[in-house]
Each structure stands twice: as structure tokens, then as C-alpha cells.
Design a protein around this motif. Structure first.
Motif, short mmCIF file in Angstrom:
data_model
loop_
_atom_site.label_atom_id
_atom_site.label_comp_id
_atom_site.label_asym_id
_atom_site.label_seq_id
_atom_site.Cartn_x
_atom_site.Cartn_y
_atom_site.Cartn_z
N ARG A 69 0.83 -1.21 0.00
CA ARG A 69 0.00 0.00 0.00
C ARG A 69 0.85 1.25 0.00
N ARG A 70 1.94 1.25 0.73
CA ARG A 70 2.80 2.43 0.75
C ARG A 70 3.45 2.66 -0.60
N PHE A 71 3.77 1.59 -1.32
CA PHE A 71 4.24 1.73 -2.70
C PHE A 71 3.18 2.41 -3.55
N GLN A 72 1.94 1.99 -3.42
CA GLN A 72 0.86 2.61 -4.20
C GLN A 72 0.76 4.10 -3.92
N LEU A 73 0.87 4.48 -2.67
CA LEU A 73 0.80 5.90 -2.32
C LEU A 73 1.94 6.68 -2.96
N ARG A 74 3.15 6.12 -2.89
CA ARG A 74 4.31 6.84 -3.44
C ARG A 74 4.23 6.92 -4.96
N VAL A 75 3.80 5.84 -5.61
CA VAL A 75 3.77 5.85 -7.06
C VAL A 75 2.70 6.82 -7.57
N CYS A 76 1.58 6.91 -6.89
CA CYS A 76 0.55 7.88 -7.29
C CYS A 76 1.04 9.30 -7.06
N GLU A 77 1.68 9.54 -5.95
CA GLU A 77 2.21 10.88 -5.66
C GLU A 77 3.23 11.29 -6.73
N MET A 78 4.10 10.38 -7.13
CA MET A 78 5.08 10.69 -8.15
C MET A 78 4.40 11.04 -9.47
N MET A 79 3.42 10.23 -9.87
CA MET A 79 2.75 10.50 -11.15
C MET A 79 1.99 11.81 -11.12
N LEU A 80 1.36 12.11 -9.99
CA LEU A 80 0.60 13.35 -9.89
C LEU A 80 1.50 14.57 -9.97
N ARG A 81 2.68 14.48 -9.40
CA ARG A 81 3.57 15.64 -9.34
C ARG A 81 4.46 15.78 -10.57
N ARG A 82 4.69 14.67 -11.30
CA ARG A 82 5.71 14.72 -12.34
C ARG A 82 5.23 14.24 -13.70
N THR A 83 3.93 13.96 -13.85
CA THR A 83 3.38 13.56 -15.15
C THR A 83 2.04 14.27 -15.33
N PRO A 84 1.51 14.29 -16.56
CA PRO A 84 0.21 14.94 -16.79
C PRO A 84 -0.98 14.05 -16.46
N VAL A 85 -0.76 12.81 -16.02
CA VAL A 85 -1.87 11.88 -15.79
C VAL A 85 -2.72 12.33 -14.60
N THR A 86 -4.04 12.35 -14.80
CA THR A 86 -4.97 12.71 -13.73
C THR A 86 -6.10 11.71 -13.57
N THR A 87 -6.06 10.59 -14.29
CA THR A 87 -7.07 9.56 -14.19
C THR A 87 -6.41 8.25 -13.76
N PHE A 88 -6.93 7.69 -12.66
CA PHE A 88 -6.35 6.49 -12.07
C PHE A 88 -7.39 5.37 -12.05
N VAL A 89 -7.04 4.24 -12.63
CA VAL A 89 -7.87 3.04 -12.55
C VAL A 89 -7.20 2.11 -11.53
N VAL A 90 -7.90 1.87 -10.43
CA VAL A 90 -7.35 1.09 -9.32
C VAL A 90 -8.07 -0.26 -9.28
#
Length: 307
Positions: A69-90
Motif C-alpha cells: 500500500r505504501r508503494f501505491q501511495l508513493r507511485v501515485c504521488e510521483m505520477m501526480l507531481r511529475r506527469t500529466p496523468v490525472t485519471t487512475f484506474v485502481v
């Protein structure tokens, strides 16, 4: 929720007669393993068997999914801050909680206009998530949708694009998280876990991201045997056919996608233990149990310089 194995008092306490008429559940098993409250006695029994099969003692096995779960949190944070992706399918409706908030709340703290779509195959978990997480259909601000989907079907993402009122748009890059789910893929007459991710990758628009975790059978013979014992306990209850895969088979789940470098101490692009994927600070004490769950992030299309 503070994770303390064996310390939590379960909320779901049916009679033994009722409990043994319930199907085993991916989400309830994980909840029991991490010391949560939303599970039955049979889930605690299964979690106990898996704990005893794995190294580092009974209290350590919960780290498999706490760090997931902590990996999921970090990977989402990275994508939100450093990529244009704003849609997440979980994949999986986030029923077991680590470090407090559900995943979509953490996403929306960084990007309130992000859209989070939970895809869930288990009816009970789906019903709960619909009542608690799903938001009204309006502007894309803080949108959370919960949909029923067979996340183990190679074509599930194509079907999701055709589902009404789901904020997925053709050609728009998305992020898909298939974490703490693939080890529990049910037996099918045809196909493998790699077929699931192949179908998913084929459907992803260019520029999209895929985050995966999978339980691993390490190469060391004694650890491989431990993984085999734990996997047999899960498979015997219908929770996967090969819950623990060799590293090479986990790497194959990403197909032809190039993985991101997992931390600043290496240039090797390969899955690593969840706790070693860009940890929030210096590497903490390592546990043998961490080698039993690997994580990775890849992008479809032209590589980006973010890693």
C-alpha cells in the motif's frame, strides 16, 4: 489505522456455522494479515497459516501488504507531481487500510480534480465501496467511481471504456494500478497471469502508466520453499493458482514496457521489493519478508525522463 498483527478486534464476527459458508476473499484475507478489523475467523485462520509459512516470524507477514500500500501511495504521488496523468484506474476497491486514508483521498490531496475509478470483482466489497466511495456524477472535481469489473479478464479495461458514466476518454493517458490483486487471480480454463497484463497493456493509450505488484518466490531454495508452502495454503482456498511467481515471471508481466529505475541507488530497471521503490527516506532495516513481494512502474510509449 495502525497495523498491529493480532491486536485488532474484528468487526465481522459471525458464528462458526456462518463463517464456513462464506467464500474466501482477497480483501478480507489481506485485512486479516495486516491486522485489520473487517474479516471473519476463517480469514484469520488462513492468515495464520501464511504467517507460519513465511520468514521473519508471525508479525512480519503483514509487511507484504503494508509496504504494498505504501508503494501505491508513493507511485501515485510521483505520477501526480511529475506527469500529466490525472485519471487512475485502481484494481480492487481499497478495502484494507494502511496509514489511515483510502487511496483516492490521498490522490485528491495532491490533485483535487483527479478522477479515481475503482474496479472490483467481489460483490460484497463492491457494495461497500459503492456506498462509501462513489461520488455523484458531476464535474470531474474529486470524482470517485466504483464499478463492477472482472479485473482478471484480459479485456476488462476495454469493457471499462464502454461503461457509461466512467470518466475514461479515448486516447487520454491514464494510470492503472494492479497491486495486491494479481496473485489472487482465479483458476481459468485458458490463460495465465501474463495474459491478463498483456490484454491490459494492449488497451492502454500511449503515455499511460502501469503499476504492478506481485508476490514473489525468491531464488534461494529455502525461501522458494517457504513461498511454495504459503502459496499452497492460498491456492487451496481458491485465492490464486500461482500466488508466488519467480522474479522472471513477474518481470514478464510488464511485457515490452520499460520499467522505471526504482530508486536512486541503482540504474537497473527491474521490479524490486515494495519498500525499495523510491522509499520516502533512507533505506530502513531490511526484512527477509520484503523479498516476497515485488513492485514496478512502467510507461507505455516513448520513455520519459522522470525516473
Amino acid at each position: 489505522m495502525h497495523v498491529a498483527s493480532g491486536a485488532a478486534v474484528p468487526r465481522l464476527i459471525p458464528s462458526e456455522h456462518l463463517a464456513h459458508h462464506e467464500d474466501y476473499s482477497r480483501a478480507r484475507f489481506i485485512d486479516a494479515l495486516v491486522g485489520g478489523k473487517d474479516h471473519y475467523e476463517l480469514d484469520r485462520e488462513l492468515a495464520g497459516k501464511v504467517r507460519r509459512a513465511l520468514p521473519d516470524g508471525a508479525d512480519a507477514a503483514g509487511r507484504l501488504f503494508v509496504e504494498d500500500r505504501r508503494f501505491q501511495l508513493r507511485v501515485c504521488e510521483m505520477m501526480l507531481r511529475r506527469t500529466p496523468v490525472t485519471t487512475f484506474v485502481v484494481c480492487g476497491a481499497d478495502q484494507w487500510s494502511v496509514d489511515g486514508d483510502p487511496l483516492h483521498d490521498r490522490i485528491h490531496r495532491t490533485r483535487p480534480d483527479a478522477a479515481v475509478i475503482y474496479a472490483e470483482p467481489e460483490p460484497v466489497i463492491l457494495a461497500h465501496a459503492l456506498g462509501v466511495y462513489d461520488t455523484a456524477i458531476n464535474a470531474r472535481s474529486s470524482m470517485v467511481r466504483v464499478v463492477e469489473a472482472d479485473i482478471y479478464d484480459p479485456g476488462f479495461l476495454r469493457e471499462l471504456y464502454e461503461t457509461p458514466h466512467v470518466p475514461l476518454y479515448s486516447g487520454e493517458p491514464i494510470a492503472v494500478l494492479h497491486c495486491a490483486t494479481l496473485p489472487f487471480a482465479p483458476a481459468r480454463e485458458e490463460g495465465t497471469t501474463a495474459d491478463i497484463t498483456t490484454g491490459l497493456i494492449d488497451t492502454l493509450p500511449d503515455g499511460s502508466f502501469l503499476a504492478l505488484t506481485h508476490l514473489c518466490a525468491p531464488e534461494e531454495p529455502h525461501r522458494a520453499k517457504a513461498a511454495q508452502r504459503a502459496g499452497e495454503e492460498l491456492a487451496a482456498q481458491g485465492l490464486g493458482t500461482r500466488p508466488f511467481l519467480p522474479r522472471k515471471d513477474i518481470e514478464a508481466l510488464f511485457g515490452d514496457l520499460e520499467l522505471f529505475v526504482p530508486n536512486a541507488l541503482t540504474q537497473s530497471r527491474e521490479p524490486v521489493p515494495c519498500s525499495e521503490w523510491y522509499p520516502p527516506g533512507p533505506f530502513r532495516e531490511r526484512y527477509a519478508i520484503d523479498q516476497f513481494n515485488l513492485a514496478g512502474l512502467a510507461r507505455k510509449g516513448k520513455p520519459t525522463p522522470i525516473a
